[in-house]
Design an enzyme around this catalytic site. Structure first.
Site, PDB file in Angstrom:
ATOM      1  N   ASP A 137     -10.999   0.070  -5.185  1.00 23.66           N
ATOM      2  CA  ASP A 137     -10.968  -0.394  -3.796  1.00 23.66           C
ATOM      3  C   ASP A 137     -11.214  -1.906  -3.780  1.00 23.66           C
ATOM      4  OD1 ASP A 137     -11.417  -0.922  -1.179  1.00 23.66           O
ATOM      5  OD2 ASP A 137     -12.964   0.606  -0.900  1.00 23.66           O
ATOM      6  N   CYS A 152      -5.099   6.549   0.227  1.00 20.07           N
ATOM      7  CA  CYS A 152      -6.376   5.926  -0.166  1.00 20.07           C
ATOM      8  C   CYS A 152      -7.403   6.253   0.914  1.00 20.07           C
ATOM      9  CB  CYS A 152      -6.210   4.425  -0.404  1.00 20.07           C
ATOM     10  SG  CYS A 152      -5.710   3.473   1.045  1.00 20.07           S
ATOM     11  N   ASN A 202      -6.228   3.422   4.295  1.00 17.76           N
ATOM     12  CA  ASN A 202      -4.786   3.201   4.523  1.00 17.76           C
ATOM     13  C   ASN A 202      -4.522   1.789   5.046  1.00 17.76           C
ATOM     14  OD1 ASN A 202      -2.089   4.648   6.555  1.00 17.76           O
ATOM     15  ND2 ASN A 202      -1.990   3.919   4.470  1.00 17.76           N
ATOM     16  N   CYS A 228      -5.348  -0.995   2.531  1.00 23.50           N
ATOM     17  CA  CYS A 228      -5.245  -1.857   1.343  1.00 23.50           C
ATOM     18  C   CYS A 228      -4.333  -1.245   0.273  1.00 23.50           C
ATOM     19  CB  CYS A 228      -6.623  -2.136   0.740  1.00 23.50           C
ATOM     20  SG  CYS A 228      -7.686  -3.140   1.802  1.00 23.50           S
ATOM     21  N   ARG A 229      -4.841  -0.232  -0.432  1.00 26.37           N
ATOM     22  CA  ARG A 229      -4.118   0.253  -1.611  1.00 26.37           C
ATOM     23  C   ARG A 229      -2.885   1.078  -1.274  1.00 26.37           C
ATOM     24  NH1 ARG A 229      -9.371   3.008  -3.948  1.00 26.37           N
ATOM     25  NH2 ARG A 229      -9.643   3.164  -1.689  1.00 26.37           N
ATOM     26  N   SER A 230      -3.045   2.067  -0.399  1.00 25.11           N
ATOM     27  CA  SER A 230      -1.888   2.945  -0.142  1.00 25.11           C
ATOM     28  C   SER A 230      -0.749   2.262   0.623  1.00 25.11           C
ATOM     29  CB  SER A 230      -2.314   4.263   0.516  1.00 25.11           C
ATOM     30  OG  SER A 230      -2.886   4.066   1.773  1.00 25.11           O
TER      31      SER A 230
HETATM   32  P1  4NP Z   1      -8.257   1.175   1.193  1.00 21.09           P
HETATM   33  O1  4NP Z   1      -9.465   0.130   1.299  1.00 21.09           O
HETATM   34  O2  4NP Z   1      -8.877   2.541   1.045  1.00 21.09           O
HETATM   35  O3  4NP Z   1      -7.544   0.732  -0.048  1.00 21.09           O
HETATM   36  O4  4NP Z   1      -7.438   1.033   2.458  1.00 21.09           O
HETATM   37  C1  4NP Z   1     -10.511   0.249   2.219  1.00 21.09           C
HETATM   38  C2  4NP Z   1     -10.323  -0.157   3.512  1.00 21.09           C
HETATM   39  C3  4NP Z   1     -11.367  -0.086   4.413  1.00 21.09           C
HETATM   40  C4  4NP Z   1     -12.598   0.406   4.003  1.00 21.09           C
HETATM   41  C5  4NP Z   1     -12.768   0.822   2.711  1.00 21.09           C
HETATM   42  C6  4NP Z   1     -11.711   0.758   1.814  1.00 21.09           C
HETATM   43  N1  4NP Z   1     -13.677   0.466   4.941  1.00 21.09           N
HETATM   44  O5  4NP Z   1     -14.779   0.813   4.506  1.00 21.09           O
HETATM   45  O6  4NP Z   1     -13.492   0.164   6.106  1.00 21.09           O
END
Ligand code: 4NP
Length: 151
Positions: free
Chosen positions: A119, A3, A6, A8-10
């Site tokens: 997200d 993602c 790294n 939340c989703r992944s």
């Molecule tokens: P992820 O979510 O891609 O599912 O890990 C996010 C985590 C952090 C951010 C964006 C999405 N950020 O903008 O910091």
């Protein structure tokens, strides 16, 4: 499993698939990474850890890292959460063989629909539970494929 951050989703896809692999005593290895290294070294987001815990899946041992071109050498299949991740991973692909390893995770559960795992970072708890359901469905399809390959 890839993602953006790294965190939340992944990590959820990583931890949930690992739990399913262990439950079936399969030998496949799984890892996750972000197309951004902004959160490298961090634990998954506390809201994702809590959501996964509520379904009996532990993520607190995972640490974020950035996706690298060498991941194409280390893994047979690379699943991305959204189309932006897809573009960013494909930019690092060196060969057609690399490119063929990559697909959107939800194409497992919804073949050919090119759906995204949204997200959840800026939203509420319901977003994290929605992500769990999507990732659970997709990894159920994947685990059946892996069982066939091992069997
Ligand atoms: P992820 O979510 O891609 O599912 O890990 C996010 C985590 C952090 C951010 C964006 C999405 N950020 O903008 O910091």
């Amino acid at each position: 499993m890839v993602c953006l951050g790294n965190i939340c989703r992944s990590p959820l896809a990583d931890g949930l698939l690992k739990a399913k692999i262990e439950a079936r005593q399969l030998t496949d290895s799984v890892d996750s990474a972000g197309t951004s290294s902004f959160h490298a070294g961090e634990k998954p987001d506390a809201r994702m850890i809590a959501t996964a815990n509520s379904y009996g899946v532990s993520l607190s041992h995972l640490r974020a890292r950035g996706f690298e071109a060498k991941d194409f050498d280390l893994f047979d299949r690379i699943f991305v959460m959204d189309k932006s991740n897809l573009q960013n991973v494909l930019k690092l692909a060196r060969t057609e063989a690399d490119r063929k390893k990559v697909d959107l995770l939800l194409n497992l559960s919804h073949p050919g629909e090119n759906l995204e795992v949204p997200d959840p970072y800026y939203g509420g708890d319901e977003g994290f539970h929605a992500v769990y359901k999507m990732v659970d469905e997709a990894t159920d399809v994947l685990i059946k494929q892996l069982e066939k390959n091992d069997g």
